[in-house]
Design a protein around this motif. Sequence first.
Motif, PDB file in Angstrom:
ATOM      1  N   TYR A  52       0.864  -1.179   0.000  1.00 57.58           N
ATOM      2  CA  TYR A  52       0.000   0.000   0.000  1.00 57.58           C
ATOM      3  C   TYR A  52       0.902   1.231   0.000  1.00 57.58           C
ATOM      4  CZ  TYR A  52      -4.131  -2.737   1.251  1.00 57.58           C
ATOM      5  OH  TYR A  52      -5.175  -3.630   1.247  1.00 57.58           O
ATOM      6  N   TYR A  53       0.773   2.077  -1.021  1.00 55.39           N
ATOM      7  CA  TYR A  53       1.476   3.350  -1.063  1.00 55.39           C
ATOM      8  C   TYR A  53       0.481   4.395  -0.573  1.00 55.39           C
ATOM      9  CZ  TYR A  53       5.115   1.161  -3.911  1.00 55.39           C
ATOM     10  OH  TYR A  53       6.132   0.366  -4.366  1.00 55.39           O
ATOM     11  N   ASP A  54       0.634   4.855   0.669  1.00 54.75           N
ATOM     12  CA  ASP A  54      -0.333   5.763   1.277  1.00 54.75           C
ATOM     13  C   ASP A  54      -0.062   7.234   0.969  1.00 54.75           C
ATOM     14  OD1 ASP A  54      -1.883   3.713   2.378  1.00 54.75           O
ATOM     15  OD2 ASP A  54      -0.515   3.539   4.073  1.00 54.75           O
ATOM     16  N   SER A  55       1.191   7.600   0.747  1.00 47.24           N
ATOM     17  CA  SER A  55       1.522   8.957   0.300  1.00 47.24           C
ATOM     18  C   SER A  55       2.822   8.883  -0.497  1.00 47.24           C
ATOM     19  CB  SER A  55       1.662   9.924   1.480  1.00 47.24           C
ATOM     20  OG  SER A  55       2.806   9.611   2.241  1.00 47.24           O
ATOM     21  N   ILE A  56       2.880   9.697  -1.558  1.00 45.47           N
ATOM     22  CA  ILE A  56       4.049   9.677  -2.448  1.00 45.47           C
ATOM     23  C   ILE A  56       4.403  11.116  -2.814  1.00 45.47           C
ATOM     24  CG2 ILE A  56       5.017   8.757  -4.598  1.00 45.47           C
ATOM     25  CD1 ILE A  56       2.388   6.926  -4.573  1.00 45.47           C
ATOM     26  N   GLU A  57       5.650  11.492  -2.551  1.00 46.12           N
ATOM     27  CA  GLU A  57       6.165  12.812  -2.933  1.00 46.12           C
ATOM     28  C   GLU A  57       7.317  12.604  -3.902  1.00 46.12           C
ATOM     29  OE1 GLU A  57       7.466  14.467   0.748  1.00 46.12           O
ATOM     30  OE2 GLU A  57       5.432  14.834   1.469  1.00 46.12           O
ATOM     31  N   VAL A  58       7.302  13.345  -5.007  1.00 48.35           N
ATOM     32  CA  VAL A  58       8.365  13.228  -6.011  1.00 48.35           C
ATOM     33  C   VAL A  58       8.978  14.606  -6.214  1.00 48.35           C
ATOM     34  CG1 VAL A  58       8.955  12.463  -8.337  1.00 48.35           C
ATOM     35  CG2 VAL A  58       7.017  11.418  -7.153  1.00 48.35           C
ATOM     36  N   SER A  59      10.310  14.670  -6.213  1.00 47.32           N
ATOM     37  CA  SER A  59      10.988  15.943  -6.442  1.00 47.32           C
ATOM     38  C   SER A  59      12.134  15.753  -7.428  1.00 47.32           C
ATOM     39  CB  SER A  59      11.527  16.525  -5.126  1.00 47.32           C
ATOM     40  OG  SER A  59      12.513  15.674  -4.591  1.00 47.32           O
ATOM     41  N   ALA A  60      12.439  16.826  -8.141  1.00 49.76           N
ATOM     42  CA  ALA A  60      13.581  16.835  -9.055  1.00 49.76           C
ATOM     43  C   ALA A  60      14.509  17.943  -8.600  1.00 49.76           C
ATOM     44  CB  ALA A  60      13.116  17.076 -10.488  1.00 49.76           C
ATOM     45  N   SER A  61      15.785  17.623  -8.546  1.00 46.57           N
ATOM     46  CA  SER A  61      16.756  18.642  -8.142  1.00 46.57           C
ATOM     47  C   SER A  61      17.871  18.739  -9.173  1.00 46.57           C
ATOM     48  CB  SER A  61      17.316  18.352  -6.746  1.00 46.57           C
ATOM     49  OG  SER A  61      17.968  17.106  -6.730  1.00 46.57           O
ATOM     50  N   TYR A  62      18.441  19.917  -9.236  1.00 45.01           N
ATOM     51  CA  TYR A  62      19.563  20.186 -10.129  1.00 45.01           C
ATOM     52  C   TYR A  62      20.701  20.722  -9.280  1.00 45.01           C
ATOM     53  CZ  TYR A  62      22.360  22.115 -13.900  1.00 45.01           C
ATOM     54  OH  TYR A  62      23.400  22.397 -14.756  1.00 45.01           O
ATOM     55  N   GLU A  63      21.813  19.992  -9.284  1.00 47.76           N
ATOM     56  CA  GLU A  63      22.994  20.346  -8.495  1.00 47.76           C
ATOM     57  C   GLU A  63      22.638  20.649  -7.045  1.00 47.76           C
ATOM     58  OE1 GLU A  63      25.538  23.209 -10.379  1.00 47.76           O
ATOM     59  OE2 GLU A  63      25.652  22.040 -12.223  1.00 47.76           O
ATOM     60  N   GLY A  64      21.792  19.797  -6.472  1.00 50.66           N
ATOM     61  CA  GLY A  64      21.465  19.897  -5.058  1.00 50.66           C
ATOM     62  C   GLY A  64      20.291  20.796  -4.710  1.00 50.66           C
ATOM     63  N   GLN A  65      19.791  21.590  -5.669  1.00 47.31           N
ATOM     64  CA  GLN A  65      18.654  22.470  -5.388  1.00 47.31           C
ATOM     65  C   GLN A  65      17.381  21.859  -5.979  1.00 47.31           C
ATOM     66  OE1 GLN A  65      18.947  26.606  -6.589  1.00 47.31           O
ATOM     67  NE2 GLN A  65      16.739  26.887  -6.434  1.00 47.31           N
ATOM     68  N   THR A  66      16.364  21.736  -5.132  1.00 48.49           N
ATOM     69  CA  THR A  66      15.080  21.231  -5.613  1.00 48.49           C
ATOM     70  C   THR A  66      14.453  22.287  -6.517  1.00 48.49           C
ATOM     71  OG1 THR A  66      14.748  19.907  -3.622  1.00 48.49           O
ATOM     72  CG2 THR A  66      12.796  20.411  -4.929  1.00 48.49           C
TER      73      THR A  66
END
Length: 195
Positions: free
Chosen positions: A84-98
């Motif tokens: 069960y995936y109850d919450s999912i957050e996805v982020s992309a970062s470039y050289e350490g900065q989101t």
Amino acid sequence: MANTVPPPSPASKLCRIIAVVILALIVLFGLAVLITWLIIKPKQLVYRIDSASVHQFNQNNNHLNATFDFIVKAHNPNGKISVYYDSIEVSASYEGQTIAFNTLEPFYQPHRNVTRLDAALVARDVALSEALSRDLKQQRTSGDIGLDVRIKARIRFKVGIIKLKHRTLRISCSPVKVHMSSLKSLETTSCDLDW
């Protein structure tokens, strides 16, 4: 005169019985865990990014606006464990900065299943340092942007009718090459897990 050994005291008999019972419980618990593991045969969950693209990319005055689209494949190879995936957050970062972020809808993944997740991450007026902005422009000119994609999910495993407690799953996919041209095809990027 013969030396006689005094009989053990009741307290020492009790200590021996308690020690034997505790040892027997530890052995039984260990056997139960081993037998359960052998029956379930848990396998590692597998994640990869199959596609990455960018739309409405606009970099102006050290600010970024863009939409990054990723197709993430989540593979549950287990025969007796569902997730069960109850919450999912996805982020992309470039050289350490989101630079882009979004949340995905919760879902249930049965055993022996591959689930496709469409993640559209939005960068809306993201402030960049001058050096970061310059580097991003150079990468954009070369045709590819290298991003780090991170997924954080609260999951529960289900074995038979038993649902286990929540765990936090962290997935890191790096580097993900986002092609500025739709003519180039993406090399699949494998992801690493951190519990």
